[in-house]
Design a protein around this motif. Sequence first.
Motif, PDB file in Angstrom:
ATOM      1  N   ALA A 121      14.935  -5.695  -4.323  1.00  0.00           N
ATOM      2  CA  ALA A 121      15.667  -4.473  -4.849  1.00  0.00           C
ATOM      3  C   ALA A 121      14.637  -3.569  -5.289  1.00  0.00           C
ATOM      4  O   ALA A 121      14.642  -2.269  -5.045  1.00  0.00           O
ATOM      5  N   ILE A 122      13.578  -4.229  -5.969  1.00  0.00           N
ATOM      6  CA  ILE A 122      12.210  -3.331  -6.532  1.00  0.00           C
ATOM      7  C   ILE A 122      11.702  -2.648  -5.459  1.00  0.00           C
ATOM      8  O   ILE A 122      11.445  -1.508  -5.493  1.00  0.00           O
ATOM      9  N   LEU A 123      11.377  -3.437  -4.469  1.00  0.00           N
ATOM     10  CA  LEU A 123      10.606  -2.966  -3.262  1.00  0.00           C
ATOM     11  C   LEU A 123      11.229  -2.003  -2.526  1.00  0.00           C
ATOM     12  O   LEU A 123      10.750  -0.913  -2.129  1.00  0.00           O
ATOM     13  N   SER A 124      12.466  -2.167  -2.260  1.00  0.00           N
ATOM     14  CA  SER A 124      13.383  -1.039  -1.510  1.00  0.00           C
ATOM     15  C   SER A 124      13.549  -0.059  -2.442  1.00  0.00           C
ATOM     16  O   SER A 124      13.600   1.264  -1.874  1.00  0.00           O
ATOM     17  N   ALA A 125      13.464  -0.033  -3.836  1.00  0.00           N
ATOM     18  CA  ALA A 125      13.722   1.173  -4.716  1.00  0.00           C
ATOM     19  C   ALA A 125      12.478   1.893  -4.566  1.00  0.00           C
ATOM     20  O   ALA A 125      12.498   3.346  -4.495  1.00  0.00           O
ATOM     21  N   ILE A 126      11.069   1.413  -4.502  1.00  0.00           N
ATOM     22  CA  ILE A 126       9.999   2.222  -4.170  1.00  0.00           C
ATOM     23  C   ILE A 126      10.325   2.812  -2.779  1.00  0.00           C
ATOM     24  O   ILE A 126       9.725   4.339  -2.671  1.00  0.00           O
ATOM     25  N   LEU A 127      10.618   2.200  -1.740  1.00  0.00           N
ATOM     26  CA  LEU A 127      10.758   2.927  -0.589  1.00  0.00           C
ATOM     27  C   LEU A 127      11.611   3.893  -0.390  1.00  0.00           C
ATOM     28  O   LEU A 127      11.387   5.247  -0.204  1.00  0.00           O
ATOM     29  N   LEU A 128      12.719   3.845  -1.309  1.00  0.00           N
ATOM     30  CA  LEU A 128      13.916   4.880  -1.577  1.00  0.00           C
ATOM     31  C   LEU A 128      13.120   6.127  -2.227  1.00  0.00           C
ATOM     32  O   LEU A 128      13.303   7.332  -1.811  1.00  0.00           O
ATOM     33  N   ALA A 129      12.271   5.734  -3.440  1.00  0.00           N
ATOM     34  CA  ALA A 129      11.774   7.019  -3.905  1.00  0.00           C
ATOM     35  C   ALA A 129      10.809   7.744  -2.898  1.00  0.00           C
ATOM     36  O   ALA A 129      10.631   9.062  -3.065  1.00  0.00           O
ATOM     37  N   GLU A 130      10.083   7.033  -2.155  1.00  0.00           N
ATOM     38  CA  GLU A 130       9.335   7.531  -1.226  1.00  0.00           C
ATOM     39  C   GLU A 130      10.206   8.456  -0.147  1.00  0.00           C
ATOM     40  O   GLU A 130       9.667   9.670   0.097  1.00  0.00           O
ATOM     41  N   VAL A 131      11.273   8.020   0.298  1.00  0.00           N
ATOM     42  CA  VAL A 131      11.928   8.879   1.227  1.00  0.00           C
ATOM     43  C   VAL A 131      12.423   9.958   0.538  1.00  0.00           C
ATOM     44  O   VAL A 131      12.512  10.942   1.081  1.00  0.00           O
ATOM     45  N   ILE A 132      12.848   9.787  -0.807  1.00  0.00           N
ATOM     46  CA  ILE A 132      13.339  11.126  -1.533  1.00  0.00           C
ATOM     47  C   ILE A 132      12.168  12.053  -1.397  1.00  0.00           C
ATOM     48  O   ILE A 132      12.586  13.353  -1.385  1.00  0.00           O
ATOM     49  N   TYR A 133      11.057  11.696  -1.684  1.00  0.00           N
ATOM     50  CA  TYR A 133       9.985  12.441  -1.863  1.00  0.00           C
ATOM     51  C   TYR A 133       9.830  13.046  -0.677  1.00  0.00           C
ATOM     52  O   TYR A 133       9.291  14.364  -0.560  1.00  0.00           O
TER      53      TYR A 133
END
Lengths: 175, 327
Positions: free
Chosen positions: A97-109
């Motif tokens: 979940a932490i890893l995919s949260a980082i990816l999600l943040a990147e996508v939002i960026y």
Amino acid sequence: MELTFYVASAIAILSTIMVITRYNMVHALIYLIISFLAIAIVLFVLGAPFIAALEVIIYAGAIVVLIIFVIMMLNLREETVQQERSWLTKDIFIFPAILSAILLAEVIYIITSGEQIMLDQPSIDSSAVGMSLYGPYVIGVELCGILLMSGIVGAYHLGRQKKKIVHRFLEHAEQ
Amino acid sequence: MEESASIHPMLIIAGVLGGVLLVAPGLIWLERRLLALWQDRYGPNRAGPFGLLVVLADTLKLFFKEDWTPPFADRFVFVIAPAIVVLTALLGFVVIPFAPGFIVSDINIGILFFLATSSMGAYSIILGGWASNNKYALLGAMRGAAQMISYEVFMGLSMMGVVLLTGSFSLHRVVEAQADMWFVIPQFIGFITFFIAGIAETHRLPFDIPESESEIIAGFHSEYSGMKFGMFFVGEYIGIILISAITVCLYFGGWLGPDFLPPVVWFILKTFVFIIIFILLRASLPRPRYDQLMDFGWKIILPITIINLMVTAGIVLLRESDGKLPF
């Protein structure tokens, strides 16, 4: 076309989540097939019909069949479902979940940075794929060939059997 | 040609779907009559003219039979498996050109699309056999999985000879490229290997190893009854029509033929010739053993297809360097 893209990617994400959360392995693999089909549609919409077809033929049509083949031979039943259930606790989801949260943040960026992502790319046909595979990327093709060859040699070595003599009358004839 | 191109796509879809679904049960009658002819019997000849109404009786019987799901089966997988076989076989018809312009979708990866749908068809056997939770069904499913995966390899490779000669994956273009000469002449080896792989792909006799009733009862569909069994049954016949139609498109000039008959009629006539060959094979050949089937595939057919592909590619390259277009 844009709607197809979003629907297909939503199905891909949903079915991949279902793959992880299923206790029964064959059910998980059925969702994996759906996920591959959805990804093939995504690739088709993005203008890569050749790769989309190969995705279905190779991943959905051959590799998953082989995985199901192995699972069928192991004949896993209720016990493995129970085992999966005991292994699949909430704790093990924390790190992914932490890893995919980082990816999600990147996508939002990426989305908010205002760069346009073109959906209607010109379609890339099979000859263009072939040209680049046997042009700039030929070393990759050769390396894949060597890898597959070593796989075949290894499988042959593991599967080799000594010749069995089925009857004592044949012992002399065989030698 | 112009008027056929203006047919509404939904009409084409309805025509293809209706035609295939009408012909597939009819093939049951055709098969039984032809087998009877070749084996010196009468076959079904009582109900209606030439016994044609036996199709109706068979279908009604399948509809009203008890549709029993075994309590030990995996319900979800058990139910979707027969749907997959009909669905994938019908999807294959999307790329088949029945006449100029009479095609559901002329996508530029037509042949690959056909290969993709036929490789998805393997799941019906595997999942059906696994979900039945029966050892004979499981044996049939494993045989079927191994057979279909290996023969798919040769099927794809043998079709590539035609793709090389045409320079396109679109079946419409493949048929148009055969205006001067049918591809069965330059690609005779390709045709033979493709047809053998096609029989194995539809698991018809002599390659009906997944369901060989004298060894493993009925293989993957031992536990199926009623309309679910009917779906497997009809799916097999749709598969036969599909393989015959693809063979006609790839090697026998599709809709091309002398002018006195319309193109669609030529296409249907040629397809029926191959369907009859399928039935004749069933009437005349014994079933090989399972290991013989695998040996035959990997040790004989695979080298032949690869050599055929290399020779074809070499000839196409030579002709191109001479400045001639490949056919």
